[in-house]
Design a protein around this motif. Structure first.
Motif, PDB file in Angstrom:
ATOM      1  N   GLY A  52       0.758  -1.348  -0.175  1.00  0.00           N
ATOM      2  CA  GLY A  52      -0.042  -0.109   0.140  1.00  0.00           C
ATOM      3  C   GLY A  52       0.864   1.515   0.015  1.00  0.00           C
ATOM      4  O   GLY A  52       2.021   1.290   0.655  1.00  0.00           O
ATOM      5  N   SER A  53       0.213   2.308  -0.615  1.00  0.00           N
ATOM      6  CA  SER A  53       0.957   3.645  -0.634  1.00  0.00           C
ATOM      7  C   SER A  53      -0.103   4.532  -0.874  1.00  0.00           C
ATOM      8  O   SER A  53      -1.161   4.682  -1.513  1.00  0.00           O
ATOM      9  CB  SER A  53       2.124   3.382  -1.818  1.00  0.00           C
ATOM     10  OG  SER A  53       2.761   4.736  -2.011  1.00  0.00           O
ATOM     11  N   SER A  54       0.124   5.749  -0.152  1.00  0.00           N
ATOM     12  CA  SER A  54      -0.811   6.898  -0.380  1.00  0.00           C
ATOM     13  C   SER A  54       0.177   7.988  -0.123  1.00  0.00           C
ATOM     14  O   SER A  54       0.988   8.285   0.558  1.00  0.00           O
ATOM     15  CB  SER A  54      -1.789   6.786   0.830  1.00  0.00           C
ATOM     16  OG  SER A  54      -1.030   6.932   2.229  1.00  0.00           O
ATOM     17  N   THR A  63       2.509  14.458   2.137  1.00  0.00           N
ATOM     18  CA  THR A  63       3.169  13.459   3.197  1.00  0.00           C
ATOM     19  C   THR A  63       3.077  12.027   2.421  1.00  0.00           C
ATOM     20  O   THR A  63       1.717  11.775   1.886  1.00  0.00           O
ATOM     21  CB  THR A  63       2.040  13.379   4.124  1.00  0.00           C
ATOM     22  OG1 THR A  63       2.545  14.499   5.155  1.00  0.00           O
ATOM     23  CG2 THR A  63       2.361  12.035   5.229  1.00  0.00           C
ATOM     24  N   GLU A  64       3.823  11.210   2.322  1.00  0.00           N
ATOM     25  CA  GLU A  64       4.029   9.945   1.699  1.00  0.00           C
ATOM     26  C   GLU A  64       3.851   8.784   2.742  1.00  0.00           C
ATOM     27  O   GLU A  64       4.872   8.882   3.596  1.00  0.00           O
ATOM     28  CB  GLU A  64       5.039   9.930   0.736  1.00  0.00           C
ATOM     29  CG  GLU A  64       5.018   8.795   0.002  1.00  0.00           C
ATOM     30  CD  GLU A  64       6.241   8.507  -0.947  1.00  0.00           C
ATOM     31  OE1 GLU A  64       6.054   7.651  -1.896  1.00  0.00           O
ATOM     32  OE2 GLU A  64       7.114   9.094  -0.677  1.00  0.00           O
ATOM     33  N   GLN A  65       3.180   7.806   2.457  1.00  0.00           N
ATOM     34  CA  GLN A  65       3.148   6.613   3.313  1.00  0.00           C
ATOM     35  C   GLN A  65       3.113   5.346   2.455  1.00  0.00           C
ATOM     36  O   GLN A  65       2.290   5.368   1.698  1.00  0.00           O
ATOM     37  CB  GLN A  65       1.705   6.459   4.208  1.00  0.00           C
ATOM     38  CG  GLN A  65       1.938   5.934   5.794  1.00  0.00           C
ATOM     39  CD  GLN A  65       0.712   6.333   6.642  1.00  0.00           C
ATOM     40  OE1 GLN A  65      -0.398   6.369   5.842  1.00  0.00           O
ATOM     41  NE2 GLN A  65       1.098   6.547   7.781  1.00  0.00           N
ATOM     42  N   ILE A  66       4.074   4.401   2.944  1.00  0.00           N
ATOM     43  CA  ILE A  66       4.340   3.217   2.114  1.00  0.00           C
ATOM     44  C   ILE A  66       4.229   2.272   3.117  1.00  0.00           C
ATOM     45  O   ILE A  66       5.045   2.298   3.809  1.00  0.00           O
ATOM     46  CB  ILE A  66       5.835   3.368   1.287  1.00  0.00           C
ATOM     47  CG1 ILE A  66       5.820   4.439   0.508  1.00  0.00           C
ATOM     48  CG2 ILE A  66       5.738   2.074   0.622  1.00  0.00           C
ATOM     49  CD1 ILE A  66       7.307   4.969  -0.207  1.00  0.00           C
ATOM     50  N   LYS A  79       4.840  -5.940   9.849  1.00  0.00           N
ATOM     51  CA  LYS A  79       4.253  -4.793   8.919  1.00  0.00           C
ATOM     52  C   LYS A  79       5.286  -3.671   9.140  1.00  0.00           C
ATOM     53  O   LYS A  79       5.577  -3.372  10.336  1.00  0.00           O
ATOM     54  CB  LYS A  79       3.031  -4.570   9.287  1.00  0.00           C
ATOM     55  CG  LYS A  79       2.306  -3.277   8.306  1.00  0.00           C
ATOM     56  CD  LYS A  79       0.797  -3.244   8.913  1.00  0.00           C
ATOM     57  CE  LYS A  79       0.488  -1.833   8.318  1.00  0.00           C
ATOM     58  NZ  LYS A  79      -0.892  -1.423   8.717  1.00  0.00           N
ATOM     59  N   VAL A  80       5.779  -3.050   7.971  1.00  0.00           N
ATOM     60  CA  VAL A  80       6.724  -1.859   8.118  1.00  0.00           C
ATOM     61  C   VAL A  80       6.127  -0.713   7.359  1.00  0.00           C
ATOM     62  O   VAL A  80       5.540  -0.961   6.078  1.00  0.00           O
ATOM     63  CB  VAL A  80       8.028  -2.424   7.373  1.00  0.00           C
ATOM     64  CG1 VAL A  80       8.976  -1.118   7.461  1.00  0.00           C
ATOM     65  CG2 VAL A  80       8.722  -3.523   8.220  1.00  0.00           C
ATOM     66  N   VAL A  81       5.999   0.512   7.995  1.00  0.00           N
ATOM     67  CA  VAL A  81       5.417   1.602   7.445  1.00  0.00           C
ATOM     68  C   VAL A  81       6.425   2.588   7.297  1.00  0.00           C
ATOM     69  O   VAL A  81       6.755   3.170   8.449  1.00  0.00           O
ATOM     70  CB  VAL A  81       3.969   2.067   8.059  1.00  0.00           C
ATOM     71  CG1 VAL A  81       3.416   3.375   7.302  1.00  0.00           C
ATOM     72  CG2 VAL A  81       3.134   0.900   8.105  1.00  0.00           C
ATOM     73  N   PHE A  82       6.619   3.234   6.094  1.00  0.00           N
ATOM     74  CA  PHE A  82       7.591   4.236   5.849  1.00  0.00           C
ATOM     75  C   PHE A  82       6.593   5.484   5.680  1.00  0.00           C
ATOM     76  O   PHE A  82       6.015   5.569   4.714  1.00  0.00           O
ATOM     77  CB  PHE A  82       8.370   4.198   4.659  1.00  0.00           C
ATOM     78  CG  PHE A  82       9.538   2.885   4.801  1.00  0.00           C
ATOM     79  CD1 PHE A  82      10.567   2.943   5.304  1.00  0.00           C
ATOM     80  CD2 PHE A  82       9.099   1.796   4.395  1.00  0.00           C
ATOM     81  CE1 PHE A  82      11.521   2.049   5.409  1.00  0.00           C
ATOM     82  CE2 PHE A  82       9.963   0.470   4.305  1.00  0.00           C
ATOM     83  CZ  PHE A  82      11.072   0.938   5.001  1.00  0.00           C
TER      84      PHE A  82
END
Length: 144
Positions: A52-54, A63-66, A79-82
């Motif tokens: 997922g990416s937003s 703001t980017e969330q991967i 689960k890893v969220v950058f």
């Protein structure tokens, strides 16, 4: 006698009406989404392992969330969220209902290092090396 027949008929009609089946299905069940999501990495290539990416923009600040799933050498899924914001870049690592949030410390070539207290995460390509004290956990990006 008439009242008895009328009452019996009323109960029979009401019970038949209450047992009427709804043919439209259960409305509380979420229908399956058949649309597919295409994840693209920073250089425009399709990323087949991101889950997922937003990207959000508020007042001109992006703001980017991967979100990715990594697999440890023992088979544990993590689960890893950058998250990349104008103020800071962080990585949130979630395993066994515990989440650790580390801030970006430095970038050395193609390796990014995140730190918090005695915990260090080194991200290079599809691998993530998590170090805490004498413990080293190696994680690899995986498809689910």
């Amino acid at each position: 006698m008439r009242k008895g027949i009328f009452m019996t008929a009323s109960v029979l009609v009401l019970s038949l009406m209450s047992c009427k089946k709804n043919e439209s299905g259960n409305k509380s069940i979420i229908k399956e989404d058949s649309s597919s999501t295409l994840i693209v990495d920073n250089n425009g290539k399709t990323d087949s392992v991101s889950t997922g990416s937003s990207m959000t923009e508020v007042n001109g600040q992006k703001t980017e969330q991967i979100s990715n799933v990594y697999k440890a050498t023992d088979g544990t899924l993590v689960k890893v969220v950058f998250e990349n914001t104008p103020k800071e870049n962080t990585v949130a690592i979630t395993s066994n209902k515990k989440t650790f949030i580390l801030k970006k410390a430095e970038t050395q070539g193609d390796e990014t290092i995140y730190k918090k207290d005695d915990m260090t995460a080194r991200v290079k390509g599809d691998s993530l090396h998590l170090e805490q004290g004498n413990n080293i956990i190696e994680l690899k990006k995986t498809k689910i």
